[in-house]
Design a protein around this motif. Structure first.
Motif, PDB file in Angstrom:
ATOM      1  N   PHE A  37      32.561 -15.743 -37.379  1.00 28.34           N
ATOM      2  CA  PHE A  37      34.013 -15.986 -37.917  1.00 28.34           C
ATOM      3  C   PHE A  37      34.221 -14.517 -38.647  1.00 28.34           C
ATOM      4  O   PHE A  37      33.378 -13.776 -38.684  1.00 28.34           O
ATOM      5  CB  PHE A  37      34.064 -16.979 -38.879  1.00 28.34           C
ATOM      6  CG  PHE A  37      33.986 -18.269 -38.151  1.00 28.34           C
ATOM      7  CD1 PHE A  37      32.515 -18.645 -37.814  1.00 28.34           C
ATOM      8  CD2 PHE A  37      35.051 -19.138 -37.990  1.00 28.34           C
ATOM      9  CE1 PHE A  37      32.275 -19.958 -37.197  1.00 28.34           C
ATOM     10  CE2 PHE A  37      34.629 -20.272 -37.386  1.00 28.34           C
ATOM     11  CZ  PHE A  37      33.493 -20.722 -36.971  1.00 28.34           C
ATOM     12  N   ARG A  38      35.557 -14.146 -39.040  1.00 21.41           N
ATOM     13  CA  ARG A  38      35.983 -13.126 -39.830  1.00 21.41           C
ATOM     14  C   ARG A  38      37.042 -13.272 -40.592  1.00 21.41           C
ATOM     15  O   ARG A  38      37.990 -14.153 -40.482  1.00 21.41           O
ATOM     16  CB  ARG A  38      36.260 -11.827 -38.784  1.00 21.41           C
ATOM     17  CG  ARG A  38      37.606 -11.949 -38.129  1.00 21.41           C
ATOM     18  CD  ARG A  38      37.462 -10.655 -37.170  1.00 21.41           C
ATOM     19  NE  ARG A  38      38.842 -10.866 -36.145  1.00 21.41           N
ATOM     20  CZ  ARG A  38      39.113  -9.975 -35.258  1.00 21.41           C
ATOM     21  NH1 ARG A  38      38.232  -9.098 -34.983  1.00 21.41           N
ATOM     22  NH2 ARG A  38      40.154 -10.036 -34.345  1.00 21.41           N
ATOM     23  N   GLN A  39      37.157 -12.715 -41.758  1.00 27.36           N
ATOM     24  CA  GLN A  39      38.157 -12.875 -42.779  1.00 27.36           C
ATOM     25  C   GLN A  39      38.836 -11.380 -43.127  1.00 27.36           C
ATOM     26  O   GLN A  39      37.981 -10.791 -43.844  1.00 27.36           O
ATOM     27  CB  GLN A  39      37.808 -13.890 -43.999  1.00 27.36           C
ATOM     28  CG  GLN A  39      38.766 -14.252 -44.765  1.00 27.36           C
ATOM     29  CD  GLN A  39      38.422 -15.225 -45.738  1.00 27.36           C
ATOM     30  OE1 GLN A  39      37.287 -15.589 -45.916  1.00 27.36           O
ATOM     31  NE2 GLN A  39      39.530 -15.911 -46.463  1.00 27.36           N
ATOM     32  N   ALA A  40      39.974 -11.035 -42.627  1.00 21.43           N
ATOM     33  CA  ALA A  40      40.481  -9.966 -43.270  1.00 21.43           C
ATOM     34  C   ALA A  40      41.234 -10.055 -44.846  1.00 21.43           C
ATOM     35  O   ALA A  40      41.373 -11.355 -45.118  1.00 21.43           O
ATOM     36  CB  ALA A  40      41.414  -9.575 -42.274  1.00 21.43           C
ATOM     37  N   PRO A  41      41.212  -9.047 -45.500  1.00 17.36           N
ATOM     38  CA  PRO A  41      42.079  -9.279 -46.700  1.00 17.36           C
ATOM     39  C   PRO A  41      43.287 -10.091 -46.575  1.00 17.36           C
ATOM     40  O   PRO A  41      44.241  -9.489 -45.821  1.00 17.36           O
ATOM     41  CB  PRO A  41      41.941  -7.687 -47.151  1.00 17.36           C
ATOM     42  CG  PRO A  41      40.878  -6.957 -46.271  1.00 17.36           C
ATOM     43  CD  PRO A  41      40.972  -7.622 -45.100  1.00 17.36           C
ATOM     44  N   GLY A  42      43.389 -10.958 -47.466  1.00 20.07           N
ATOM     45  CA  GLY A  42      44.757 -11.629 -47.507  1.00 20.07           C
ATOM     46  C   GLY A  42      45.041 -12.639 -46.461  1.00 20.07           C
ATOM     47  O   GLY A  42      45.933 -13.400 -46.314  1.00 20.07           O
ATOM     48  N   LYS A  43      43.976 -12.879 -45.715  1.00 23.54           N
ATOM     49  CA  LYS A  43      44.077 -13.614 -44.455  1.00 23.54           C
ATOM     50  C   LYS A  43      43.107 -14.761 -44.421  1.00 23.54           C
ATOM     51  O   LYS A  43      41.970 -14.780 -45.060  1.00 23.54           O
ATOM     52  CB  LYS A  43      44.176 -12.767 -43.203  1.00 23.54           C
ATOM     53  CG  LYS A  43      45.173 -12.020 -42.935  1.00 23.54           C
ATOM     54  CD  LYS A  43      44.958 -11.286 -41.578  1.00 23.54           C
ATOM     55  CE  LYS A  43      46.321 -10.215 -41.370  1.00 23.54           C
ATOM     56  NZ  LYS A  43      46.322  -9.522 -40.145  1.00 23.54           N
ATOM     57  N   GLU A  44      43.335 -15.794 -43.668  1.00 22.43           N
ATOM     58  CA  GLU A  44      42.511 -17.070 -43.600  1.00 22.43           C
ATOM     59  C   GLU A  44      41.237 -16.598 -42.719  1.00 22.43           C
ATOM     60  O   GLU A  44      41.137 -15.798 -41.636  1.00 22.43           O
ATOM     61  CB  GLU A  44      43.142 -18.122 -43.106  1.00 22.43           C
ATOM     62  CG  GLU A  44      44.277 -18.668 -44.094  1.00 22.43           C
ATOM     63  CD  GLU A  44      44.692 -19.912 -43.578  1.00 22.43           C
ATOM     64  OE1 GLU A  44      45.460 -20.708 -44.382  1.00 22.43           O
ATOM     65  OE2 GLU A  44      44.756 -20.292 -42.316  1.00 22.43           O
TER      66      GLU A  44
END
Length: 122
Positions: A37-44
């Protein structure tokens, strides 16, 4: 109990490649469906890829198809994410996850790795 320890990641220019690794403790690794999984800044946090026992049933989110490859080595209790043709929009913290027998999701993953930063510059 399963512990997931991630390695790899880092910074790369657009078009480059990186490989992430996720080593699992425990004797029943092959029973777990592994995911990235991945999580970018400000995103889910979002699903990237998953793979079942013995490398079967690999699945990918549309945005990484043809560029990323998930694989696993059950003898080494390790799952990998090979990332090629990286784009700036791939920049995120990447997490591995594990679930017994079912594909992990953001809201349903029994175990998580510590996360590793991937930064792609243009």
């Amino acid at each position: 109990q399963v512990q997931l320890v991630q390695s790899g990641g880092g910074s790369v220019q657009a078009g480059g490649s990186l490989r992430l690794s996720c080593a699992a403790s425990g004797r029943t690794f092959s029973a777990y469906v592994m995911g990235w999984f991945r999580q970018a800044p400000g995103k889910e946090r979002q699903f990237v890829a998953s793979i079942r026992w013995n490398g079967i049933d690999a699945r990918y989110t549309d945005s990484v198809k043809g560029r990323f490859t998930i694989s696993r080595d059950d003898a080494k209790n390790t799952v990998y994410l090979q990332m090629n043709s990286l784009k700036p929009e791939d920049t995120a913290v990447y997490y591995c996850a594990a679930n017994p027998y079912i594909i992990p999701t953001v809201t349903r993953a029994q175990y998580w790795g510590q996360g590793t930063q991937v930064t792609v510059s243009s």
